[in-house]
Design a protein around this motif. Structure first.
Motif, PDB file in Angstrom:
ATOM      1  N   ALA A 221      -1.957   2.732  -8.958  1.00  0.00           N
ATOM      2  CA  ALA A 221      -1.423   3.784  -8.086  1.00  0.00           C
ATOM      3  C   ALA A 221      -0.915   5.001  -8.862  1.00  0.00           C
ATOM      4  CB  ALA A 221      -0.316   3.234  -7.195  1.00  0.00           C
ATOM      5  N   GLY A 222      -0.630   4.842 -10.153  1.00  0.00           N
ATOM      6  CA  GLY A 222      -0.239   5.994 -10.964  1.00  0.00           C
ATOM      7  C   GLY A 222       1.211   6.410 -10.761  1.00  0.00           C
ATOM      8  N   THR A 223       1.497   7.635 -11.199  1.00  0.00           N
ATOM      9  CA  THR A 223       2.875   8.138 -11.119  1.00  0.00           C
ATOM     10  C   THR A 223       2.848   9.557 -10.572  1.00  0.00           C
ATOM     11  OG1 THR A 223       2.730   9.057 -13.352  1.00  0.00           O
ATOM     12  CG2 THR A 223       3.592   6.819 -13.161  1.00  0.00           C
ATOM     13  N   HIS A 224       4.007  10.057 -10.248  1.00  0.00           N
ATOM     14  CA  HIS A 224       4.106  11.476  -9.918  1.00  0.00           C
ATOM     15  C   HIS A 224       5.407  12.022 -10.505  1.00  0.00           C
ATOM     16  CE1 HIS A 224       6.446   9.804  -6.471  1.00  0.00           C
ATOM     17  NE2 HIS A 224       7.146  10.920  -6.590  1.00  0.00           N
ATOM     18  N   LYS A 225       5.489  13.339 -10.560  1.00  0.00           N
ATOM     19  CA  LYS A 225       6.651  13.965 -11.164  1.00  0.00           C
ATOM     20  C   LYS A 225       7.612  14.452 -10.083  1.00  0.00           C
ATOM     21  CE  LYS A 225       4.920  15.158 -15.629  1.00  0.00           C
ATOM     22  NZ  LYS A 225       4.298  13.866 -15.848  1.00  0.00           N
TER      23      LYS A 225
ATOM     24  N   VAL B 269       0.786  -1.241   0.000  1.00  0.00           N
ATOM     25  CA  VAL B 269       0.000   0.000   0.000  1.00  0.00           C
ATOM     26  C   VAL B 269       0.817   1.290   0.000  1.00  0.00           C
ATOM     27  CG1 VAL B 269      -1.916  -1.169   1.171  1.00  0.00           C
ATOM     28  CG2 VAL B 269      -0.238   0.090   2.537  1.00  0.00           C
ATOM     29  N   ALA B 270       2.106   1.215   0.318  1.00  0.00           N
ATOM     30  CA  ALA B 270       2.859   2.463   0.531  1.00  0.00           C
ATOM     31  C   ALA B 270       3.180   3.175  -0.783  1.00  0.00           C
ATOM     32  CB  ALA B 270       4.141   2.175   1.297  1.00  0.00           C
ATOM     33  N   THR B 271       3.072   4.496  -0.745  1.00  0.00           N
ATOM     34  CA  THR B 271       3.422   5.350  -1.878  1.00  0.00           C
ATOM     35  C   THR B 271       4.932   5.557  -1.890  1.00  0.00           C
ATOM     36  OG1 THR B 271       1.309   6.481  -1.677  1.00  0.00           O
ATOM     37  CG2 THR B 271       3.046   7.639  -2.877  1.00  0.00           C
ATOM     38  N   ARG B 272       5.553   5.298  -3.036  1.00  0.00           N
ATOM     39  CA  ARG B 272       7.010   5.422  -3.125  1.00  0.00           C
ATOM     40  C   ARG B 272       7.413   6.871  -3.340  1.00  0.00           C
ATOM     41  NH1 ARG B 272       5.028   0.381  -2.289  1.00  0.00           N
ATOM     42  NH2 ARG B 272       6.569  -1.253  -2.690  1.00  0.00           N
ATOM     43  N   GLY B 273       8.464   7.249  -2.637  1.00  0.00           N
ATOM     44  CA  GLY B 273       8.981   8.593  -2.802  1.00  0.00           C
ATOM     45  C   GLY B 273      10.451   8.596  -2.449  1.00  0.00           C
TER      46      GLY B 273
ATOM     47  N   GLU C  21      14.099  19.837 -15.037  1.00  0.00           N
ATOM     48  CA  GLU C  21      13.199  18.955 -15.796  1.00  0.00           C
ATOM     49  C   GLU C  21      12.508  18.028 -14.805  1.00  0.00           C
ATOM     50  OE1 GLU C  21      15.280  15.953 -18.264  1.00  0.00           O
ATOM     51  OE2 GLU C  21      17.085  16.946 -17.487  1.00  0.00           O
ATOM     52  N   GLU C  22      11.435  17.425 -15.271  1.00  0.00           N
ATOM     53  CA  GLU C  22      10.699  16.555 -14.360  1.00  0.00           C
ATOM     54  C   GLU C  22      10.834  15.110 -14.801  1.00  0.00           C
ATOM     55  OE1 GLU C  22       6.894  18.563 -14.401  1.00  0.00           O
ATOM     56  OE2 GLU C  22       7.168  18.997 -12.281  1.00  0.00           O
ATOM     57  N   VAL C  23      11.142  14.264 -13.856  1.00  0.00           N
ATOM     58  CA  VAL C  23      11.192  12.841 -14.179  1.00  0.00           C
ATOM     59  C   VAL C  23       9.947  12.182 -13.569  1.00  0.00           C
ATOM     60  CG1 VAL C  23      13.708  12.851 -14.240  1.00  0.00           C
ATOM     61  CG2 VAL C  23      12.528  12.150 -12.140  1.00  0.00           C
ATOM     62  N   GLU C  24       9.585  11.084 -14.166  1.00  0.00           N
ATOM     63  CA  GLU C  24       8.352  10.414 -13.748  1.00  0.00           C
ATOM     64  C   GLU C  24       8.690   9.276 -12.783  1.00  0.00           C
ATOM     65  OE1 GLU C  24       5.344  11.136 -15.733  1.00  0.00           O
ATOM     66  OE2 GLU C  24       4.318   9.200 -15.958  1.00  0.00           O
ATOM     67  N   MET C  25       7.956   9.232 -11.663  1.00  0.00           N
ATOM     68  CA  MET C  25       8.201   8.182 -10.668  1.00  0.00           C
ATOM     69  C   MET C  25       6.940   7.361 -10.486  1.00  0.00           C
ATOM     70  SD  MET C  25      11.250   9.043  -9.395  1.00  0.00           S
ATOM     71  CE  MET C  25      11.154   8.100  -7.903  1.00  0.00           C
ATOM     72  N   GLU C  26       7.119   6.063 -10.433  1.00  0.00           N
ATOM     73  CA  GLU C  26       6.002   5.167 -10.173  1.00  0.00           C
ATOM     74  C   GLU C  26       5.583   5.312  -8.707  1.00  0.00           C
ATOM     75  OE1 GLU C  26       5.332   0.632 -11.660  1.00  0.00           O
ATOM     76  OE2 GLU C  26       7.374   1.302 -11.295  1.00  0.00           O
ATOM     77  N   ASN C  27       4.292   5.438  -8.439  1.00  0.00           N
ATOM     78  CA  ASN C  27       3.857   5.576  -7.050  1.00  0.00           C
ATOM     79  C   ASN C  27       3.918   4.262  -6.285  1.00  0.00           C
ATOM     80  OD1 ASN C  27       3.437   8.284  -7.237  1.00  0.00           O
ATOM     81  ND2 ASN C  27       1.261   8.094  -7.761  1.00  0.00           N
ATOM     82  N   ASN C  28       3.625   3.190  -6.983  1.00  0.00           N
ATOM     83  CA  ASN C  28       3.693   1.892  -6.301  1.00  0.00           C
ATOM     84  C   ASN C  28       3.724   0.763  -7.319  1.00  0.00           C
ATOM     85  OD1 ASN C  28       3.450  -0.376  -4.788  1.00  0.00           O
ATOM     86  ND2 ASN C  28       1.673   0.299  -3.590  1.00  0.00           N
ATOM     87  N   PRO C  29       4.880   0.158  -7.508  1.00  0.00           N
ATOM     88  CA  PRO C  29       4.993  -0.919  -8.494  1.00  0.00           C
ATOM     89  C   PRO C  29       4.118  -2.130  -8.154  1.00  0.00           C
ATOM     90  CG  PRO C  29       7.013  -0.747  -7.185  1.00  0.00           C
ATOM     91  CD  PRO C  29       6.160   0.436  -6.845  1.00  0.00           C
ATOM     92  N   GLU C  30       3.653  -2.216  -6.904  1.00  0.00           N
ATOM     93  CA  GLU C  30       2.815  -3.353  -6.504  1.00  0.00           C
ATOM     94  C   GLU C  30       1.348  -3.111  -6.832  1.00  0.00           C
ATOM     95  OE1 GLU C  30       4.162  -6.112  -4.936  1.00  0.00           O
ATOM     96  OE2 GLU C  30       6.126  -5.159  -5.230  1.00  0.00           O
ATOM     97  N   ASP C  31       1.038  -1.888  -7.264  1.00  0.00           N
ATOM     98  CA  ASP C  31      -0.365  -1.538  -7.465  1.00  0.00           C
ATOM     99  C   ASP C  31      -0.497  -0.804  -8.797  1.00  0.00           C
ATOM    100  OD1 ASP C  31      -2.885  -0.455  -7.496  1.00  0.00           O
ATOM    101  OD2 ASP C  31      -2.698   0.615  -5.577  1.00  0.00           O
ATOM    102  N   SER C  32      -1.065  -1.476  -9.790  1.00  0.00           N
ATOM    103  CA  SER C  32      -1.108  -0.915 -11.138  1.00  0.00           C
ATOM    104  C   SER C  32      -2.030   0.302 -11.227  1.00  0.00           C
ATOM    105  CB  SER C  32      -1.560  -1.986 -12.130  1.00  0.00           C
ATOM    106  OG  SER C  32      -2.751  -2.585 -11.667  1.00  0.00           O
TER     107      SER C  32
END
Ligand code: ATP
Ligand code: MG
Length: 568
Positions: free
Chosen positions: A384-388, A347-351, A371-382
């Motif tokens: 969960a989306g991404t953030h910049k 469940v945890a959001t990656r940061g 510039e902004e790079v894209e980070m996966e919010n949670n590889p365990e949860d499809s």
């Protein structure tokens, strides 16, 4: 009774031994096929993880067999009890995911009925007032192999006993000067049958009944009767009550008829390594300021675990894992920690956060460019989306991720070496900048512009991948790192030393000026559970504000390094 299909389904899943007993009672049609359990906390402290085990059992049985579970506050000792505890107990049970609906009861609701029953037993010659001190009474108890001695007051007439008992309740006598005892058998092989105390005098006002009562029932007299008055069918408790069960049945016999009677079933307590579970000791830690309160994240309390960032599901999964037996045991806290990691991983959001920052200047990156790079919010949860996350010329990396003279298998950054910055570029360390004392103050690196994901060079392999944050964008935070509260595995077993001497002096470490990426800062107010990549699971603390971010480390990652190698 639940319908047959539901019962067959239930039977199909494996049952613990208490559930087997309940199931057998259902099959036999006892109590008209009704299942009613109760969770009976005394409001004299906050609930701990041991109580969670009892809660999962009591509410779990009701859920499983289509019954109900009462919440009953066992408020029979006004000296130690408080509404603060009542409120916290309600919150904690709800947080664990259970609900008692409108079935909230108090043992004090039954004081009138209990008093009436005591009067009846006095009139029937089954109870008497004893004028001895508790020391004298204890001295007459005998031993398991030697019968006890009759109290000199044992043969008082019912009239005299009734008069004295009523005067006890009217406040005529001092605390400790008299008790009401059941007249059972001073030579019973079960010590609990040797004229147990039913009532004692207490003059402290009660948080619900005020000064109405001056006599208060003892556990053995109150508990089974309260079960009976409430219609409880299964009174599930811990193993230390096995020896009380005959007395439970003895008093229930005074009330029950053939159509309904509650029964007591016992399971093993939860004991955890490196902590204590005694409410008395936990209260001492709080009162003496040895922890910050009942909800200190180092405490084994539900509120402490919640504040620390444990999830209800991780606690319930842990309790499922250890199960219920008829033998006392000491469970390893690492099993609980495993369950916490397991759930937070889901469940945890990656940061990204850097605990011990070292500045890196990327000398060939244009000044002022972001510039902004894209980070996966949670590889365990499809879902969960991404953030910049912003990338710029100056970043922070973890001081530990750089070594000037690295050993052979050091895959992180070293002079002349290359690493990948997670989700960004490969950098090379060109120059180490030091102050006059020789401390490293920053690194000068160059980046390879072709290596960002999506670009041709992205597949170029380097051994290490580091987490980082953009120096100009990172937000300062305080982080609290927790370790075990006690230094010894089983503090309760240390009889030579006071338990407070066994406290781990390093159980809390506060780290200031931790650098977190802006996304983490923006989510903190919502109480989001985070994984700070490569470091651990973190949750905003109750003290956290928008201006002063504070995070608790819930738990460290176990195999940080290997994981990053695989995921990068
Ligand atoms: P005390 O009675 O000494 O204040 P307690 O821990 O028994 O402490 P209660 O409020 O009476 O506290 O407990 C409520 C219920 O929780 C009881 O049914 C008790 O058996 C159960 N319980 C308490 N501690 C544990 C534990 N460590 N493991 C499992 N169940 C527990
Ligand atoms: Mg108790």
């Amino acid at each position: 009774m639940a319908d047959n299909t539901a019962q067959e389904d239930t039977k199909a899943r494996s049952m613990n031994f208490v559930e087997e007993e309940v199931w057998n009672d259902l099959q036999a049609g006892r109590n008209g096929g009704r299942i009613n359990t109760r969770f009976p906390p005394e409001p004299n402290g906050y609930l701990h993880i041991g109580h969670a085990k009892a809660i999962c059992m009591d509410f779990g049985i009701a859920e499983r067999f289509g019954g109900t579970c009462n919440l009953r506050f066992d408020d029979t000792n006004p000296v130690k009890e408080d509404v603060e505890y009542v409120d916290s107990i309600r919150d904690d049970i709800h947080w664990l995911g259970f609900d008692w609906g409108d079935r909230e009861y108090y043992a004090s609701d039954y004081f009138p009925q209990l008093f009436d029953l005591a009067v009846r037993l006095i009139k029937e010659g089954k109870a008497y007032v004893d004028d001895q001190t508790s020391e004298q009474i204890a001295a007459q108890k005998g031993t398991p192999t030697q019968p006890g001695t009759d109290s000199p007051y044992r043969s008082r007439t019912p009239e005299e006993n009734l008069d004295l008992f009523q005067r006890m309740n009217a406040g005529e006598f001092e605390e400790g000067s008299r008790v009401l005892r059941a007249k059972i058998d001073m030579s019973s092989p079960n010590m609990h049958f040797r004229d147990p105390i039913m009532y004692r005098i207490i003059k402290t006002p009660h948080h619900r009944t005020g000064t109405t009562w001056k006599v208060y029932p003892m556990y053995d007299f109150a508990h089974g009767q309260s079960d009976y008055f409430e219609g409880v069918t299964h009174s599930i408790c811990t193993l230390e009550f096995v020896v009380h069960r005959p007395l439970y049945d003895y008093f229930v016999d005074e009330l029950a008829d053939s159509s309904y009677r509650p029964r007591q079933i016992e399971f093993n307590r939860l004991n955890l390594t490196y902590t204590v579970m005694s409410k008395r000791k936990l209260l001492q830690l709080v009162k003496e300021g040895l922890v910050a309160g009942w909800d200190d994240p180092r405490m084994p309390t539900i509120s402490g675990m919640r504040r620390r960032g444990y999830t209800p599901r991780s606690i319930r999964n842990f309790i499922d894992t250890i199960g219920y037996t008829k033998y006392e045991a000491l469970n390893s806290v690492s099993l609980l920690e495993h369950a916490v990691r397991d759930d937070l991983n889901r469940v945890a959001t990656r940061g990204m956060a850097v605990l011990n920052p070292l500045k890196v200047v990327i000398t060939n990156y244009p000044e002022g460019q972001v510039e902004e790079v894209e980070m996966e919010n949670n590889p365990e949860d499809s879902n969960a989306g991404t953030h910049k996350m912003p990338f710029s010329r100056e970043i922070y990396i973890e001081r530990d991720d750089f070594m000037e003279n690295p050993p052979k298998k050091f895959f992180r950054l070293a002079p002349g070496g290359e690493v990948r910055l997670k989700s960004a570029y490969i950098i090379r360390c060109e120059n180490v900048v030091k102050d006059q004392q020789g401390n490293i103050t920053e690194l000068h690196c160059t980046y390879d512009p072709e290596t960002r994901s999506g670009l041709p060079g992205a597949s170029r392999k380097v051994k290490g991948t580091l987490h980082w944050v953009s120096a100009g964008h990172a937000v300062d935070a305080q982080v609290r790192l927790y370790d075990r509260l006690f230094n010894v595995e089983n503090p309760a077993a240390e009889t030579e030393r006071d338990f407070r001497e066994l406290l781990n002096p390093d159980s809390l470490k506060v780290v200031e000026h931790v650098k977190v990426e802006p996304f983490i800062a923006s989510q903190a107010a919502q109480g989001t559970k985070f994984q700070f990549q490569r470091i651990g699971y973190f949750t905003p603390d109750a003290d956290s504000t928008e201006e002063n971010l504070v995070f608790n480390r819930t738990i460290a990652l176990k195999d940080t390094w290997e994981k990053v190698q695989k995921n990068s």
